[in-house]
Write a protein that holds these residues in place. Structure first.
Motif, PDB file in Angstrom:
ATOM      1  N   PHE A 145       1.232 -18.412   6.907  1.00 29.04           N
ATOM      2  CA  PHE A 145       2.446 -17.677   7.267  1.00 29.04           C
ATOM      3  C   PHE A 145       3.265 -18.482   8.277  1.00 29.04           C
ATOM      4  CE2 PHE A 145      -0.791 -14.369   6.290  1.00 29.04           C
ATOM      5  CZ  PHE A 145      -0.199 -13.867   5.138  1.00 29.04           C
ATOM      6  N   PRO A 146       3.984 -19.475   7.798  1.00 27.95           N
ATOM      7  CA  PRO A 146       4.793 -20.288   8.710  1.00 27.95           C
ATOM      8  C   PRO A 146       5.977 -19.530   9.309  1.00 27.95           C
ATOM      9  CG  PRO A 146       5.174 -20.936   6.429  1.00 27.95           C
ATOM     10  CD  PRO A 146       4.022 -19.988   6.419  1.00 27.95           C
ATOM     11  N   ILE A 147       6.383 -18.438   8.659  1.00 30.01           N
ATOM     12  CA  ILE A 147       7.464 -17.602   9.184  1.00 30.01           C
ATOM     13  C   ILE A 147       6.811 -16.398   9.870  1.00 30.01           C
ATOM     14  CG2 ILE A 147       9.545 -16.293   8.627  1.00 30.01           C
ATOM     15  CD1 ILE A 147       9.751 -18.003   6.064  1.00 30.01           C
ATOM     16  N   ARG A 148       6.828 -16.379  11.192  1.00 25.71           N
ATOM     17  CA  ARG A 148       6.117 -15.331  11.951  1.00 25.71           C
ATOM     18  C   ARG A 148       7.099 -14.603  12.868  1.00 25.71           C
ATOM     19  NH1 ARG A 148       3.232 -19.823  12.005  1.00 25.71           N
ATOM     20  NH2 ARG A 148       3.753 -20.349  14.164  1.00 25.71           N
ATOM     21  N   TYR A 149       7.158 -13.271  12.694  1.00 25.66           N
ATOM     22  CA  TYR A 149       8.079 -12.470  13.493  1.00 25.66           C
ATOM     23  C   TYR A 149       7.432 -12.042  14.802  1.00 25.66           C
ATOM     24  CZ  TYR A 149       5.561  -8.567  11.212  1.00 25.66           C
ATOM     25  OH  TYR A 149       4.606  -7.715  10.733  1.00 25.66           O
ATOM     26  N   HIS A 150       8.288 -11.844  15.814  1.00 25.87           N
ATOM     27  CA  HIS A 150       7.809 -11.448  17.130  1.00 25.87           C
ATOM     28  C   HIS A 150       7.257 -10.030  17.100  1.00 25.87           C
ATOM     29  CE1 HIS A 150       9.299 -15.045  18.899  1.00 25.87           C
ATOM     30  NE2 HIS A 150      10.582 -14.749  18.749  1.00 25.87           N
ATOM     31  N   LEU A 151       6.262  -9.789  17.917  1.00 21.30           N
ATOM     32  CA  LEU A 151       5.714  -8.452  18.130  1.00 21.30           C
ATOM     33  C   LEU A 151       6.110  -7.983  19.519  1.00 21.30           C
ATOM     34  CD1 LEU A 151       2.235  -9.243  16.596  1.00 21.30           C
ATOM     35  CD2 LEU A 151       4.028  -7.863  15.550  1.00 21.30           C
ATOM     36  N   PRO A 152       6.155  -6.655  19.765  1.00 19.71           N
ATOM     37  CA  PRO A 152       6.552  -6.157  21.083  1.00 19.71           C
ATOM     38  C   PRO A 152       5.771  -6.834  22.206  1.00 19.71           C
ATOM     39  CG  PRO A 152       6.388  -4.349  19.544  1.00 19.71           C
ATOM     40  CD  PRO A 152       5.859  -5.555  18.823  1.00 19.71           C
ATOM     41  N   ARG A 153       6.492  -7.338  23.184  1.00 20.79           N
ATOM     42  CA  ARG A 153       5.878  -8.128  24.251  1.00 20.79           C
ATOM     43  C   ARG A 153       5.146  -7.263  25.261  1.00 20.79           C
ATOM     44  NH1 ARG A 153       9.817 -12.402  26.928  1.00 20.79           N
ATOM     45  NH2 ARG A 153       9.655 -13.196  24.787  1.00 20.79           N
ATOM     46  N   PHE A 154       5.625  -6.060  25.471  1.00 18.37           N
ATOM     47  CA  PHE A 154       5.066  -5.213  26.520  1.00 18.37           C
ATOM     48  C   PHE A 154       4.481  -3.910  25.970  1.00 18.37           C
ATOM     49  CE2 PHE A 154       8.563  -7.665  28.478  1.00 18.37           C
ATOM     50  CZ  PHE A 154       7.791  -8.450  29.320  1.00 18.37           C
ATOM     51  N   GLY A 155       3.714  -4.007  24.893  1.00 19.54           N
ATOM     52  CA  GLY A 155       3.022  -2.826  24.382  1.00 19.54           C
ATOM     53  C   GLY A 155       3.924  -1.899  23.597  1.00 19.54           C
ATOM     54  N   ASN A 156       3.857  -0.606  23.903  1.00 24.67           N
ATOM     55  CA  ASN A 156       4.543   0.423  23.114  1.00 24.67           C
ATOM     56  C   ASN A 156       6.025   0.509  23.485  1.00 24.67           C
ATOM     57  OD1 ASN A 156       2.029   1.115  22.000  1.00 24.67           O
ATOM     58  ND2 ASN A 156       1.581   2.480  23.701  1.00 24.67           N
ATOM     59  N   THR A 157       6.797  -0.494  23.071  1.00 21.44           N
ATOM     60  CA  THR A 157       8.211  -0.525  23.433  1.00 21.44           C
ATOM     61  C   THR A 157       9.140  -0.562  22.226  1.00 21.44           C
ATOM     62  OG1 THR A 157       8.132  -2.944  23.582  1.00 21.44           O
ATOM     63  CG2 THR A 157       7.725  -1.704  25.619  1.00 21.44           C
ATOM     64  N   VAL A 163       9.493  -2.675  13.869  1.00 22.22           N
ATOM     65  CA  VAL A 163       8.596  -3.834  13.832  1.00 22.22           C
ATOM     66  C   VAL A 163       8.400  -4.308  12.392  1.00 22.22           C
ATOM     67  CG1 VAL A 163       6.278  -4.683  14.353  1.00 22.22           C
ATOM     68  CG2 VAL A 163       7.437  -3.171  15.970  1.00 22.22           C
ATOM     69  N   HIS A 164       8.231  -3.358  11.468  1.00 22.03           N
ATOM     70  CA  HIS A 164       8.127  -3.723  10.059  1.00 22.03           C
ATOM     71  C   HIS A 164       9.381  -4.464   9.591  1.00 22.03           C
ATOM     72  CE1 HIS A 164       5.084  -0.260   9.230  1.00 22.03           C
ATOM     73  NE2 HIS A 164       4.468  -1.371   9.583  1.00 22.03           N
ATOM     74  N   LEU A 165      10.539  -3.946   9.968  1.00 25.42           N
ATOM     75  CA  LEU A 165      11.793  -4.560   9.550  1.00 25.42           C
ATOM     76  C   LEU A 165      12.027  -5.905  10.228  1.00 25.42           C
ATOM     77  CD1 LEU A 165      14.062  -1.389   9.418  1.00 25.42           C
ATOM     78  CD2 LEU A 165      13.227  -2.725   7.478  1.00 25.42           C
ATOM     79  N   ASP A 166      11.346  -6.130  11.349  1.00 27.20           N
ATOM     80  CA  ASP A 166      11.454  -7.437  12.003  1.00 27.20           C
ATOM     81  C   ASP A 166      10.963  -8.556  11.094  1.00 27.20           C
ATOM     82  OD1 ASP A 166      12.591  -6.492  14.316  1.00 27.20           O
ATOM     83  OD2 ASP A 166      10.721  -6.384  15.449  1.00 27.20           O
ATOM     84  N   ALA A 167      10.030  -8.232  10.190  1.00 28.83           N
ATOM     85  CA  ALA A 167       9.566  -9.234   9.224  1.00 28.83           C
ATOM     86  C   ALA A 167      10.728  -9.727   8.372  1.00 28.83           C
ATOM     87  CB  ALA A 167       8.473  -8.642   8.336  1.00 28.83           C
ATOM     88  N   LEU A 168      11.632  -8.822   8.012  1.00 34.51           N
ATOM     89  CA  LEU A 168      12.783  -9.186   7.196  1.00 34.51           C
ATOM     90  C   LEU A 168      13.877  -9.841   8.032  1.00 34.51           C
ATOM     91  CD1 LEU A 168      13.014  -6.101   4.817  1.00 34.51           C
ATOM     92  CD2 LEU A 168      11.611  -8.165   4.642  1.00 34.51           C
ATOM     93  N   ARG A 169      14.012  -9.392   9.274  1.00 32.16           N
ATOM     94  CA  ARG A 169      14.972 -10.046  10.167  1.00 32.16           C
ATOM     95  C   ARG A 169      14.597 -11.513  10.361  1.00 32.16           C
ATOM     96  NH1 ARG A 169      14.243  -4.822  12.969  1.00 32.16           N
ATOM     97  NH2 ARG A 169      16.200  -3.662  12.884  1.00 32.16           N
ATOM     98  N   LYS A 170      13.303 -11.754  10.583  1.00 29.76           N
ATOM     99  CA  LYS A 170      12.835 -13.128  10.744  1.00 29.76           C
ATOM    100  C   LYS A 170      13.058 -13.942   9.478  1.00 29.76           C
ATOM    101  CE  LYS A 170      10.661 -16.427  12.988  1.00 29.76           C
ATOM    102  NZ  LYS A 170      11.226 -17.048  14.212  1.00 29.76           N
ATOM    103  N   ALA A 171      13.035 -13.269   8.330  1.00 32.00           N
ATOM    104  CA  ALA A 171      13.245 -13.944   7.048  1.00 32.00           C
ATOM    105  C   ALA A 171      14.722 -14.155   6.735  1.00 32.00           C
ATOM    106  CB  ALA A 171      12.587 -13.142   5.931  1.00 32.00           C
ATOM    107  N   GLY A 172      15.600 -13.746   7.651  1.00 28.99           N
ATOM    108  CA  GLY A 172      17.019 -14.042   7.493  1.00 28.99           C
ATOM    109  C   GLY A 172      17.903 -12.887   7.073  1.00 28.99           C
TER     110      GLY A 172
END
Length: 369
Positions: A145-157, A163-172
């Protein structure tokens, strides 16, 4: 898809013109799977030419059954492990063979499951997207998985849907408001089945109370439920009780309803499939419960909801709906994520939410609706 000037200058990690088939993997519990439902629709909204498939556990497949953006719903049965080593391996091998033959161009893994990486390699997909998990920093994961999206840095934020949609944001992809609603498609036959199970109770004329969770530390106090039910019945409301066909959950419902008998009280605990439960909630005027899949179902079918949260994070897991009312306590230690205070299975933060607070929230929801 129309792009903005800014979008044109952004990096494009995926050449979507070369992507024809996509596999999205979500190997988690029922609520988690339902919260992934916008991902499939978003892919179709932005690139209608795509064939989008899903891979989930068999018991959670009803959450995505009939999804208009999913072409094929693949599943892994947890019961395979009980069939013996050889049969288990045979089922796993057959699944990998089926997935490999689909010739996926992109695999999106929405959990940290190692199985997702194995499937990525087995499919020989050109692109792989997954979260940048702290426990997945090894070379094999990064190569899969060379394309890796960020996860929340400070827990439940951040809510799980985002977060699921961040996978698509990271994909452009640039996510739009119309991409975000949960999707749970139900047939007219499923609605009719729910009506038959719920005899003499008209649509939009009853409240669903789902008092249980598979995790007992997320469950409100029995005496509180009893008092709330009695108040609702005294007000003239029809109340439908639901619960999973689990021994512990059924026992809890029996304790709640012990000695309560009323023609407007209907106990359907243990009698509904997931799809029948969803149809029942869709036909209700309000759903009341704790942090469990029924509140996510309520959000998906646009039914107002009152949801009680204790040790679990409401920012991350609240019903994804503007018709939901979330109740918590002011305990500074929540959300802790523990199975009760001190691991004792009883969460004082949840137990401290009063009957009057819940009753008032129900009245406000019914008035607003």
């Amino acid at each position: 898809m129309t792009t903005s000037p800014l979008y044109d200058y952004l990096p494009h990690p995926i050449d979507w013109a070369k992507v024809q088939r996509v596999l999205v993997i979500k190997l988690r519990h029922h609520g988690d799977v339902l919260l992934s439902s916008p991902v499939y629709q978003t892919l179709k909204n932005h690139h209608p030419h795509l064939t989008v498939d899903a891979l989930v556990y068999t018991d959670t497949a009803p959450m995505l059954q009939g999804h208009p953006a999913i072409d094929t719903l693949h599943s892994i049965d947890k019961k395979w492990k009980k069939l013996g080593t050889f049969k288990h391996i045979a089922h796993e091998a057959a699944l990998l063979k089926t997935l490999r033959h689909q010739q996926y161009d992109l695999v999106i893994n929405l959990t940290e499951s190692r199985r997702g990486a194995w499937i990525k390699w087995a499919t020989k997909a050109q692109y792989g997207v997954a979260g940048n998990y702290k426990n997945r920093q090894d070379k094999s994961w990064k190569k899969a998985f060379p394309i890796r999206y960020h996860l929340p840095r400070f827990g439940n934020t951040r809510h799980t849907v985002e977060v699921h949609l961040d996978a698509l944001r990271k994909a452009g992809l640039i996510i739009k408001p119309q991409d975000k609603p949960l999707i749970l498609e139900l047939s007219e036959q499923e609605y009719q089945t729910a009506r038959q199970l719920r005899s003499n109770v008209d649509d939009k004329n009853f409240i669903v109370l789902h008092p249980t969770s598979r995790w007992l530390f997320k469950t409100w106090r029995i005496e509180h439920y009893r008092s709330l039910i009695q108040q609702l019945l005294a007000d003239g409301h029809q109340v439908v009780i639901t619960a999973a066909p689990d021994k512990v959950e059924m026992g809890l419902v029996e304790g709640i309803l012990d000695g309560i008998s009323h023609p407007s009280l209907h106990n359907l605990a243990g009698q509904l499939s997931l799809r029948s439960l969803a149809a029942t909630i869709a036909q209700a005027k309000l759903m009341v419960g704790v942090d469990s899949v029924p509140m996510h179902i309520a959000a998906a079918v646009d039914t107002p909801c009152v949801a009680l949260f204790g040790p679990s994070g409401d920012i991350e897991w609240a019903p994804w709906s503007d018709k939901a009312r979330v109740l918590t306590s002011n305990h500074t230690c929540r959300p802790c994520g523990y199975d009760g205070c001190g691991g004792g299975k009883i969460s004082e933060c949840l137990a401290s939410i009063s009957v009057d607070t819940v009753y008032q929230a129900i009245q406000e929801q019914l008035t607003d609706d």
